[in-house]
Design a protein around this motif. Structure first.
Motif, mmCIF file in Angstrom:
data_model
loop_
_atom_site.group_PDB
_atom_site.id
_atom_site.type_symbol
_atom_site.label_atom_id
_atom_site.label_comp_id
_atom_site.label_asym_id
_atom_site.label_seq_id
_atom_site.Cartn_x
_atom_site.Cartn_y
_atom_site.Cartn_z
ATOM 1 N N ARG A 297 16.851 27.363 -10.523
ATOM 2 C CA ARG A 297 17.736 26.243 -10.646
ATOM 3 C C ARG A 297 18.306 25.762 -9.546
ATOM 4 N NH1 ARG A 297 18.446 29.702 -15.050
ATOM 5 N NH2 ARG A 297 20.442 30.409 -14.354
ATOM 6 N N GLN A 298 18.765 26.723 -8.692
ATOM 7 C CA GLN A 298 19.501 26.139 -7.428
ATOM 8 C C GLN A 298 18.610 25.750 -6.436
ATOM 9 O OE1 GLN A 298 21.059 30.431 -6.062
ATOM 10 N NE2 GLN A 298 23.089 29.822 -7.151
ATOM 11 N N ALA A 299 17.174 26.317 -6.327
ATOM 12 C CA ALA A 299 16.512 25.701 -5.518
ATOM 13 C C ALA A 299 16.007 24.172 -6.065
ATOM 14 C CB ALA A 299 15.050 26.411 -5.450
ATOM 15 N N ALA B 105 5.292 16.785 -13.761
ATOM 16 C CA ALA B 105 4.004 17.008 -13.184
ATOM 17 C C ALA B 105 4.082 17.090 -11.649
ATOM 18 C CB ALA B 105 3.340 15.615 -13.350
ATOM 19 N N PHE B 106 5.150 16.587 -11.016
ATOM 20 C CA PHE B 106 5.284 16.644 -9.593
ATOM 21 C C PHE B 106 6.658 17.200 -9.130
ATOM 22 C CE2 PHE B 106 3.001 12.692 -10.580
ATOM 23 C CZ PHE B 106 1.654 13.003 -10.046
ATOM 24 N N PRO B 107 6.939 18.620 -9.571
ATOM 25 C CA PRO B 107 8.083 19.235 -9.186
ATOM 26 C C PRO B 107 8.369 19.256 -7.530
ATOM 27 C CG PRO B 107 6.614 20.785 -9.910
ATOM 28 C CD PRO B 107 5.781 19.556 -10.123
ATOM 29 N N ASP B 108 7.444 19.365 -6.876
ATOM 30 C CA ASP B 108 7.434 19.509 -5.303
ATOM 31 C C ASP B 108 7.552 18.145 -4.688
ATOM 32 O OD1 ASP B 108 6.898 22.218 -5.782
ATOM 33 O OD2 ASP B 108 4.591 22.146 -5.484
ATOM 34 N N HIS B 109 7.547 17.113 -5.571
ATOM 35 C CA HIS B 109 8.024 15.845 -4.886
ATOM 36 C C HIS B 109 9.257 15.188 -5.235
ATOM 37 C CE1 HIS B 109 3.967 15.897 -3.058
ATOM 38 N NE2 HIS B 109 3.542 16.567 -4.245
ATOM 39 N N LEU C 7 14.780 25.920 -16.283
ATOM 40 C CA LEU C 7 14.120 27.036 -15.471
ATOM 41 C C LEU C 7 14.755 28.305 -15.878
ATOM 42 C CD1 LEU C 7 14.498 24.782 -12.355
ATOM 43 C CD2 LEU C 7 12.274 25.487 -13.813
ATOM 44 N N ALA C 8 13.844 29.247 -15.349
ATOM 45 C CA ALA C 8 14.149 30.799 -15.929
ATOM 46 C C ALA C 8 15.298 31.356 -15.068
ATOM 47 C CB ALA C 8 12.938 31.599 -15.981
#
Length: 140
Positions: A87-89, A49-53, A81-82
């Motif tokens: 994945r690195q990020a 739900a919160f991938p940016d956090h 992740l595709a």
């Protein structure tokens, strides 16, 4: 995620992301203390739900003494992740330090070398499993 208060939802009010994160943090800490067997599923849901956090969620996991669950679930999500760049990020965001004066240095530090190694091993194993490829050095 949506607001967990059904009365707010019924009248069309939605919580801000900060409020949702606060609710998620409370739920993670509660589950870690009282229902630890339910923690992995909730951790996965919150991470989705919160991938940016991720930095904030890492702090919450540390406070809840649930970093192992955090690392394990994050590794599984990262593997799905595709692209390699994604994945690195994700990995970089996961292990970065949370720059906030609201938390003590012991809470805001990134993951330990051992935790990063665990993340990398779990992520690699899941990546290979999802794609039907053997792990390096392991023959089918």
């Amino acid at each position: 995620m949506v607001c967990c208060n059904s009365n707010r939802l019924r009248i069309g009010l939605a919580c801000a992301v900060e409020q949702q994160l606060s609710c998620a943090a409370s739920a993670l800490k509660w589950r870690a203390e009282y229902r630890p067997t339910e923690l992995p599923r909730l951790m996965r849901s919150v991470l989705l739900a919160f991938p940016d956090h991720l930095s904030y969620l890492r702090v919450i996991a540390r406070e809840a003494q649930a970093l192992d669950v955090f690392v394990g679930q994050a590794a599984l999500l990262c593997a799905a992740l595709a692209t390699k760049a994604e994945r690195q990020a994700y990995r970089a965001a996961l292990i970065g330090a949370h720059a906030s004066h609201a938390y003590e240095a012991r809470l805001t530090s990134g993951l330990s070398d051992e935790q990063i190694a665990t993340f990398d091993a779990l992520m690699s194993a899941e990546w290979h499993r999802l794609r039907g490829k053997p792990l390096p050095g392991v023959s089918k």
